[in-house]
Scaffold this motif. Structure first.
Motif, PDB file in Angstrom:
ATOM      1  N   GLU A  12      -4.983   3.501  -4.169  1.00 38.95           N
ATOM      2  CA  GLU A  12      -4.075   4.626  -4.311  1.00 38.95           C
ATOM      3  C   GLU A  12      -4.887   5.868  -4.650  1.00 38.95           C
ATOM      4  OE1 GLU A  12      -1.072   3.711  -7.206  1.00 38.95           O
ATOM      5  OE2 GLU A  12      -0.562   1.826  -6.238  1.00 38.95           O
ATOM      6  N   THR A  13      -4.576   6.969  -3.987  1.00 40.45           N
ATOM      7  CA  THR A  13      -5.218   8.241  -4.274  1.00 40.45           C
ATOM      8  C   THR A  13      -4.145   9.196  -4.765  1.00 40.45           C
ATOM      9  OG1 THR A  13      -6.816   7.840  -2.506  1.00 40.45           O
ATOM     10  CG2 THR A  13      -6.648  10.086  -3.340  1.00 40.45           C
ATOM     11  N   ASP A  14      -4.251   9.587  -6.024  1.00 38.31           N
ATOM     12  CA  ASP A  14      -3.289  10.510  -6.619  1.00 38.31           C
ATOM     13  C   ASP A  14      -3.966  11.848  -6.836  1.00 38.31           C
ATOM     14  OD1 ASP A  14      -1.300   8.531  -6.756  1.00 38.31           O
ATOM     15  OD2 ASP A  14      -2.110   7.785  -8.649  1.00 38.31           O
ATOM     16  N   TYR A  15      -3.372  12.902  -6.307  1.00 37.36           N
ATOM     17  CA  TYR A  15      -3.953  14.235  -6.384  1.00 37.36           C
ATOM     18  C   TYR A  15      -3.360  15.089  -7.505  1.00 37.36           C
ATOM     19  CZ  TYR A  15      -6.088  13.139  -1.923  1.00 37.36           C
ATOM     20  OH  TYR A  15      -6.823  12.559  -0.930  1.00 37.36           O
ATOM     21  N   GLY A  16      -2.841  14.461  -8.533  1.00 36.84           N
ATOM     22  CA  GLY A  16      -2.294  15.200  -9.661  1.00 36.84           C
ATOM     23  C   GLY A  16      -0.777  15.086  -9.718  1.00 36.84           C
ATOM     24  N   SER A  17      -0.217  15.497 -10.828  1.00 42.09           N
ATOM     25  CA  SER A  17       1.214  15.306 -11.066  1.00 42.09           C
ATOM     26  C   SER A  17       2.097  16.167 -10.177  1.00 42.09           C
ATOM     27  CB  SER A  17       1.536  15.584 -12.537  1.00 42.09           C
ATOM     28  OG  SER A  17       1.188  16.923 -12.853  1.00 42.09           O
ATOM     29  N   THR A  18       1.571  17.239  -9.608  1.00 41.48           N
ATOM     30  CA  THR A  18       2.405  18.114  -8.781  1.00 41.48           C
ATOM     31  C   THR A  18       2.131  17.959  -7.290  1.00 41.48           C
ATOM     32  OG1 THR A  18       0.795  19.900  -8.949  1.00 41.48           O
ATOM     33  CG2 THR A  18       2.555  19.842 -10.605  1.00 41.48           C
ATOM     34  N   SER A  19       1.234  17.056  -6.916  1.00 44.73           N
ATOM     35  CA  SER A  19       0.863  16.909  -5.507  1.00 44.73           C
ATOM     36  C   SER A  19       1.917  16.133  -4.730  1.00 44.73           C
ATOM     37  CB  SER A  19      -0.474  16.187  -5.381  1.00 44.73           C
ATOM     38  OG  SER A  19      -0.772  15.964  -4.018  1.00 44.73           O
ATOM     39  N   ILE A  23      -1.658   9.289  -1.519  1.00 45.59           N
ATOM     40  CA  ILE A  23      -1.853   8.326  -0.436  1.00 45.59           C
ATOM     41  C   ILE A  23      -2.012   6.922  -1.012  1.00 45.59           C
ATOM     42  CG2 ILE A  23      -3.391   7.633   1.432  1.00 45.59           C
ATOM     43  CD1 ILE A  23      -4.201  10.575   1.693  1.00 45.59           C
ATOM     44  N   ASP A  24      -1.331   5.953  -0.399  1.00 51.03           N
ATOM     45  CA  ASP A  24      -1.501   4.534  -0.711  1.00 51.03           C
ATOM     46  C   ASP A  24      -1.985   3.835   0.551  1.00 51.03           C
ATOM     47  OD1 ASP A  24      -0.502   5.004  -3.239  1.00 51.03           O
ATOM     48  OD2 ASP A  24       1.504   4.281  -2.777  1.00 51.03           O
ATOM     49  N   ASN A  25      -3.039   3.016   0.425  1.00 45.96           N
ATOM     50  CA  ASN A  25      -3.617   2.293   1.569  1.00 45.96           C
ATOM     51  C   ASN A  25      -3.577   0.791   1.337  1.00 45.96           C
ATOM     52  OD1 ASN A  25      -4.844   4.458   3.240  1.00 45.96           O
ATOM     53  ND2 ASN A  25      -6.035   4.830   1.382  1.00 45.96           N
ATOM     54  N   GLN A  26      -3.237   0.065   2.370  1.00 43.24           N
ATOM     55  CA  GLN A  26      -3.379  -1.385   2.383  1.00 43.24           C
ATOM     56  C   GLN A  26      -4.203  -1.721   3.628  1.00 43.24           C
ATOM     57  OE1 GLN A  26       0.046  -0.172   2.341  1.00 43.24           O
ATOM     58  NE2 GLN A  26      -0.250   0.020   0.150  1.00 43.24           N
ATOM     59  N   ARG A  44      -6.597  -4.110  10.231  1.00 35.75           N
ATOM     60  CA  ARG A  44      -5.376  -3.298  10.223  1.00 35.75           C
ATOM     61  C   ARG A  44      -5.277  -2.566   8.887  1.00 35.75           C
ATOM     62  NH1 ARG A  44       0.012  -3.390  12.708  1.00 35.75           N
ATOM     63  NH2 ARG A  44       1.512  -2.659  11.175  1.00 35.75           N
ATOM     64  N   GLN A  45      -4.868  -1.307   8.942  1.00 37.97           N
ATOM     65  CA  GLN A  45      -4.701  -0.486   7.746  1.00 37.97           C
ATOM     66  C   GLN A  45      -3.373   0.255   7.852  1.00 37.97           C
ATOM     67  OE1 GLN A  45      -7.169   3.017   7.497  1.00 37.97           O
ATOM     68  NE2 GLN A  45      -7.179   2.945   5.267  1.00 37.97           N
ATOM     69  N   THR A  46      -2.621   0.230   6.773  1.00 40.80           N
ATOM     70  CA  THR A  46      -1.387   1.004   6.678  1.00 40.80           C
ATOM     71  C   THR A  46      -1.596   2.082   5.625  1.00 40.80           C
ATOM     72  OG1 THR A  46      -0.064  -0.931   7.244  1.00 40.80           O
ATOM     73  CG2 THR A  46       1.088   0.910   6.229  1.00 40.80           C
ATOM     74  N   VAL A  47      -1.335   3.338   5.996  1.00 37.85           N
ATOM     75  CA  VAL A  47      -1.524   4.472   5.104  1.00 37.85           C
ATOM     76  C   VAL A  47      -0.166   5.117   4.861  1.00 37.85           C
ATOM     77  CG1 VAL A  47      -2.701   6.669   4.752  1.00 37.85           C
ATOM     78  CG2 VAL A  47      -3.802   4.871   6.107  1.00 37.85           C
ATOM     79  N   GLU A  48       0.276   5.059   3.617  1.00 33.80           N
ATOM     80  CA  GLU A  48       1.535   5.698   3.234  1.00 33.80           C
ATOM     81  C   GLU A  48       1.210   7.051   2.612  1.00 33.80           C
ATOM     82  OE1 GLU A  48       5.185   5.145   0.065  1.00 33.80           O
ATOM     83  OE2 GLU A  48       3.966   3.410   0.580  1.00 33.80           O
ATOM     84  N   ILE A  49       1.666   8.120   3.252  1.00 37.39           N
ATOM     85  CA  ILE A  49       1.409   9.470   2.770  1.00 37.39           C
ATOM     86  C   ILE A  49       2.702  10.002   2.165  1.00 37.39           C
ATOM     87  CG2 ILE A  49       0.639  11.788   3.392  1.00 37.39           C
ATOM     88  CD1 ILE A  49      -0.703  10.454   5.882  1.00 37.39           C
ATOM     89  N   GLN A  50       2.636  10.335   0.894  1.00 41.16           N
ATOM     90  CA  GLN A  50       3.825  10.818   0.195  1.00 41.16           C
ATOM     91  C   GLN A  50       4.383  12.042   0.918  1.00 41.16           C
ATOM     92  OE1 GLN A  50       3.199  11.471  -3.954  1.00 41.16           O
ATOM     93  NE2 GLN A  50       5.167  12.441  -4.271  1.00 41.16           N
ATOM     94  N   GLY A  51       5.690  12.077   1.091  1.00 37.31           N
ATOM     95  CA  GLY A  51       6.331  13.210   1.727  1.00 37.31           C
ATOM     96  C   GLY A  51       6.416  13.110   3.240  1.00 37.31           C
ATOM     97  N   LYS A  52       5.833  12.065   3.817  1.00 40.10           N
ATOM     98  CA  LYS A  52       5.889  11.856   5.266  1.00 40.10           C
ATOM     99  C   LYS A  52       6.862  10.727   5.568  1.00 40.10           C
ATOM    100  CE  LYS A  52       2.563  14.780   6.197  1.00 40.10           C
ATOM    101  NZ  LYS A  52       2.647  15.937   7.035  1.00 40.10           N
TER     102      LYS A  52
END
Length: 101
Positions: A12-19, A23-26, A44-52
């Motif tokens: 998981e990549t968190d860019y701060g509380s207001t971002s 991104i979460d990757n499996q 195989r990689q699944t990338v969940e991008i917040q807000g998408k």
């Protein structure tokens, strides 16, 4: 496990509380050594991008063959929903040749 190698990861990549772009990757992959010279693999990689609305999905097959100091490899890869954008897909194919002296 013998000729098989299996791997998996989650990060998981968190860019701060207001971002809104966190991104979460499996990711997982498996390879099989057919013999001492030939190996095939799939990943195989699944990338969940917040807000998408859509997850980006990356997948691909590859194979490599080694004979003495020469190696040849090939891959076929596909990305669906690039950057989380619906129907934004990409594909790639390649061949490599390596010779050592």
């Amino acid at each position: 496990m013998g000729a098989f190698k299996i791997g998996a990861s989650h990060n998981e990549t968190d860019y701060g509380s207001t971002s809104t772009n966190d991104i979460d990757n499996q990711h997982y992959g498996v390879s099989f050594a057919v013999n001492d010279d030939l190996t095939i693999s799939y990943g195989r990689q699944t990338v969940e991008i917040q807000g998408k609305a859509n997850d980006e999905i990356n997948s691909g097959f590859s194979a490599s063959y080694t004979m003495g100091s020469m190696s040849i490899g090939a891959y076929v890869a596909k990305t669906e929903n690039v950057g989380g954008a619906s129907s934004n897909d990409d594909e790639g194919k390649g061949i490599t040749l390596s010779i050592s002296f």
